[in-house]
Design a protein around this motif. Sequence first.
Motif, PDB file in Angstrom:
ATOM      1  N   LYS A   4      -2.279  23.576   9.480  1.00 49.20           N
ATOM      2  CA  LYS A   4      -3.680  23.526  10.215  1.00 49.20           C
ATOM      3  C   LYS A   4      -4.126  24.235  11.379  1.00 49.20           C
ATOM      4  CE  LYS A   4      -4.345  18.428   9.009  1.00 49.20           C
ATOM      5  NZ  LYS A   4      -4.546  17.034   9.498  1.00 49.20           N
ATOM      6  N   ILE A   5      -5.243  24.816  11.448  1.00 57.30           N
ATOM      7  CA  ILE A   5      -5.404  25.683  12.699  1.00 57.30           C
ATOM      8  C   ILE A   5      -5.826  24.775  13.792  1.00 57.30           C
ATOM      9  CG2 ILE A   5      -7.246  27.297  13.648  1.00 57.30           C
ATOM     10  CD1 ILE A   5      -7.456  28.422  10.828  1.00 57.30           C
ATOM     11  N   SER A   6      -5.255  24.899  14.877  1.00 57.51           N
ATOM     12  CA  SER A   6      -5.337  23.851  15.961  1.00 57.51           C
ATOM     13  C   SER A   6      -6.530  24.773  17.070  1.00 57.51           C
ATOM     14  CB  SER A   6      -3.992  23.740  16.591  1.00 57.51           C
ATOM     15  OG  SER A   6      -3.656  24.789  17.297  1.00 57.51           O
ATOM     16  N   ILE A   7      -7.182  23.758  17.855  1.00 61.16           N
ATOM     17  CA  ILE A   7      -8.053  24.256  18.709  1.00 61.16           C
ATOM     18  C   ILE A   7      -7.074  24.180  19.980  1.00 61.16           C
ATOM     19  CG2 ILE A   7     -10.059  23.952  20.190  1.00 61.16           C
ATOM     20  CD1 ILE A   7     -10.648  24.484  17.206  1.00 61.16           C
ATOM     21  N   ASN A   8      -6.269  25.272  20.419  1.00 60.14           N
ATOM     22  CA  ASN A   8      -5.350  25.063  21.633  1.00 60.14           C
ATOM     23  C   ASN A   8      -5.891  25.280  22.779  1.00 60.14           C
ATOM     24  OD1 ASN A   8      -5.986  28.000  20.689  1.00 60.14           O
ATOM     25  ND2 ASN A   8      -3.928  28.618  21.704  1.00 60.14           N
ATOM     26  N   SER A   9      -7.137  26.003  23.114  1.00 56.11           N
ATOM     27  CA  SER A   9      -7.645  26.355  24.327  1.00 56.11           C
ATOM     28  C   SER A   9      -9.259  25.897  24.216  1.00 56.11           C
ATOM     29  CB  SER A   9      -7.218  27.434  24.738  1.00 56.11           C
ATOM     30  OG  SER A   9      -7.659  27.965  25.641  1.00 56.11           O
ATOM     31  N   PRO A  10      -9.602  24.742  24.167  1.00 61.65           N
ATOM     32  CA  PRO A  10     -11.019  24.506  24.065  1.00 61.65           C
ATOM     33  C   PRO A  10     -11.913  25.173  25.333  1.00 61.65           C
ATOM     34  CG  PRO A  10      -9.735  22.437  24.672  1.00 61.65           C
ATOM     35  CD  PRO A  10      -8.987  23.291  24.581  1.00 61.65           C
ATOM     36  N   VAL A  11     -11.507  25.347  26.410  1.00 65.11           N
ATOM     37  CA  VAL A  11     -12.374  25.858  27.469  1.00 65.11           C
ATOM     38  C   VAL A  11     -12.565  27.309  27.143  1.00 65.11           C
ATOM     39  CG1 VAL A  11     -12.433  26.603  29.810  1.00 65.11           C
ATOM     40  CG2 VAL A  11     -11.668  24.319  29.112  1.00 65.11           C
ATOM     41  N   ILE A  12     -11.491  28.238  26.909  1.00 64.44           N
ATOM     42  CA  ILE A  12     -11.524  29.515  26.526  1.00 64.44           C
ATOM     43  C   ILE A  12     -12.283  29.996  25.371  1.00 64.44           C
ATOM     44  CG2 ILE A  12     -10.241  31.523  26.246  1.00 64.44           C
ATOM     45  CD1 ILE A  12     -10.345  30.581  29.255  1.00 64.44           C
ATOM     46  N   LEU A  13     -11.789  29.105  24.443  1.00 63.27           N
ATOM     47  CA  LEU A  13     -12.608  29.168  22.894  1.00 63.27           C
ATOM     48  C   LEU A  13     -14.159  28.942  23.064  1.00 63.27           C
ATOM     49  CD1 LEU A  13      -9.765  27.802  20.513  1.00 63.27           C
ATOM     50  CD2 LEU A  13     -10.574  30.270  20.621  1.00 63.27           C
ATOM     51  N   GLY A  14     -14.446  27.933  23.768  1.00 67.84           N
ATOM     52  CA  GLY A  14     -15.716  27.434  23.883  1.00 67.84           C
ATOM     53  C   GLY A  14     -16.315  28.725  24.664  1.00 67.84           C
ATOM     54  N   PHE A  15     -15.834  29.260  25.877  1.00 67.79           N
ATOM     55  CA  PHE A  15     -16.367  30.453  26.686  1.00 67.79           C
ATOM     56  C   PHE A  15     -16.604  31.485  25.694  1.00 67.79           C
ATOM     57  CE2 PHE A  15     -16.724  33.995  29.089  1.00 67.79           C
ATOM     58  CZ  PHE A  15     -17.287  33.486  30.228  1.00 67.79           C
ATOM     59  N   VAL A  16     -15.853  31.759  24.903  1.00 68.23           N
ATOM     60  CA  VAL A  16     -15.948  32.914  24.103  1.00 68.23           C
ATOM     61  C   VAL A  16     -17.145  32.943  22.975  1.00 68.23           C
ATOM     62  CG1 VAL A  16     -14.685  34.435  22.489  1.00 68.23           C
ATOM     63  CG2 VAL A  16     -13.571  34.020  24.552  1.00 68.23           C
ATOM     64  N   ALA A  17     -17.061  31.555  22.462  1.00 66.98           N
ATOM     65  CA  ALA A  17     -18.192  31.288  21.405  1.00 66.98           C
ATOM     66  C   ALA A  17     -19.545  31.190  22.012  1.00 66.98           C
ATOM     67  CB  ALA A  17     -17.846  29.813  20.697  1.00 66.98           C
ATOM     68  N   ILE A  18     -19.705  30.668  23.146  1.00 69.81           N
ATOM     69  CA  ILE A  18     -20.826  30.698  23.966  1.00 69.81           C
ATOM     70  C   ILE A  18     -21.159  32.250  24.195  1.00 69.81           C
ATOM     71  CG2 ILE A  18     -22.162  30.340  26.122  1.00 69.81           C
ATOM     72  CD1 ILE A  18     -20.459  27.766  26.053  1.00 69.81           C
ATOM     73  N   SER A  19     -20.605  32.918  24.764  1.00 72.77           N
ATOM     74  CA  SER A  19     -20.752  34.194  24.963  1.00 72.77           C
ATOM     75  C   SER A  19     -21.183  35.216  23.645  1.00 72.77           C
ATOM     76  CB  SER A  19     -19.538  35.104  25.513  1.00 72.77           C
ATOM     77  OG  SER A  19     -19.200  34.551  26.860  1.00 72.77           O
ATOM     78  N   LEU A  20     -20.306  34.857  22.562  1.00 75.25           N
ATOM     79  CA  LEU A  20     -20.560  35.529  21.265  1.00 75.25           C
ATOM     80  C   LEU A  20     -22.075  35.204  20.631  1.00 75.25           C
ATOM     81  CD1 LEU A  20     -19.923  37.369  19.069  1.00 75.25           C
ATOM     82  CD2 LEU A  20     -18.772  35.514  18.064  1.00 75.25           C
ATOM     83  N   ALA A  21     -22.325  33.776  20.982  1.00 72.76           N
ATOM     84  CA  ALA A  21     -23.699  33.560  20.562  1.00 72.76           C
ATOM     85  C   ALA A  21     -24.800  33.756  21.236  1.00 72.76           C
ATOM     86  CB  ALA A  21     -23.661  31.827  20.741  1.00 72.76           C
ATOM     87  N   GLU A  22     -24.576  34.151  22.632  1.00 73.78           N
ATOM     88  CA  GLU A  22     -25.568  34.689  23.429  1.00 73.78           C
ATOM     89  C   GLU A  22     -25.936  35.946  22.828  1.00 73.78           C
ATOM     90  OE1 GLU A  22     -27.268  37.156  26.277  1.00 73.78           O
ATOM     91  OE2 GLU A  22     -25.265  37.337  25.804  1.00 73.78           O
ATOM     92  N   LEU A  23     -24.883  36.735  22.718  1.00 75.16           N
ATOM     93  CA  LEU A  23     -24.780  38.294  22.421  1.00 75.16           C
ATOM     94  C   LEU A  23     -25.801  38.209  21.009  1.00 75.16           C
ATOM     95  CD1 LEU A  23     -23.925  41.174  23.146  1.00 75.16           C
ATOM     96  CD2 LEU A  23     -21.950  40.787  21.725  1.00 75.16           C
TER      97      LEU A  23
END
Length: 184
Positions: A4-23
Amino acid sequence: MMKKISINSPVILGFVAISLAELGLNSLMGGRLLVLLALRKTQFADPMMYVRLVSYVFVHVDFSHFINNALLLLAIGPMLEEKHGASKLVVMLLATAVATGIIHIAFFGNIMLVGASGLVFMLILLSSFTNLKDGTIPLTFIIVALLYIGNEVIQGVWATDSISQLSHIAGGVCGSLFGLDKRR
């Protein structure tokens, strides 16, 4: 057996996801989202100025700008999120964004600020404190501080680019202060 793929870093992954969505949204909106969320000095009565003290870190000029910040965030952030915990990392990221934003407004308020490079510099300097022993200052911290912050001072004096070396220095100072504080 399938792993299984784990969400090992929710804060950093969330930050990157928000930034990509904004872009992506910014691209669909013809650049208007960048202008709305980028930090710049306005009237203190303008509620958007306070939103922009945080929103600017999610905004990137283009995909290359995003990738440069995202790669370093993803390389360094998970280790620090594991060491300090998600809630403390969020506080450090927010404090760095706001401190860097206030410094930027004080000195360069007429120039828009976007991107997470101040946060990246905070994480880089903070990461040099990961293996501390009581009563010591890590040599890695001294070298990283000299190389990163020293280079930004030199670039700030001689470079004529659109990069905010001041936000890099402010982020590095925040990371250093957080690292020294974590030592106590």
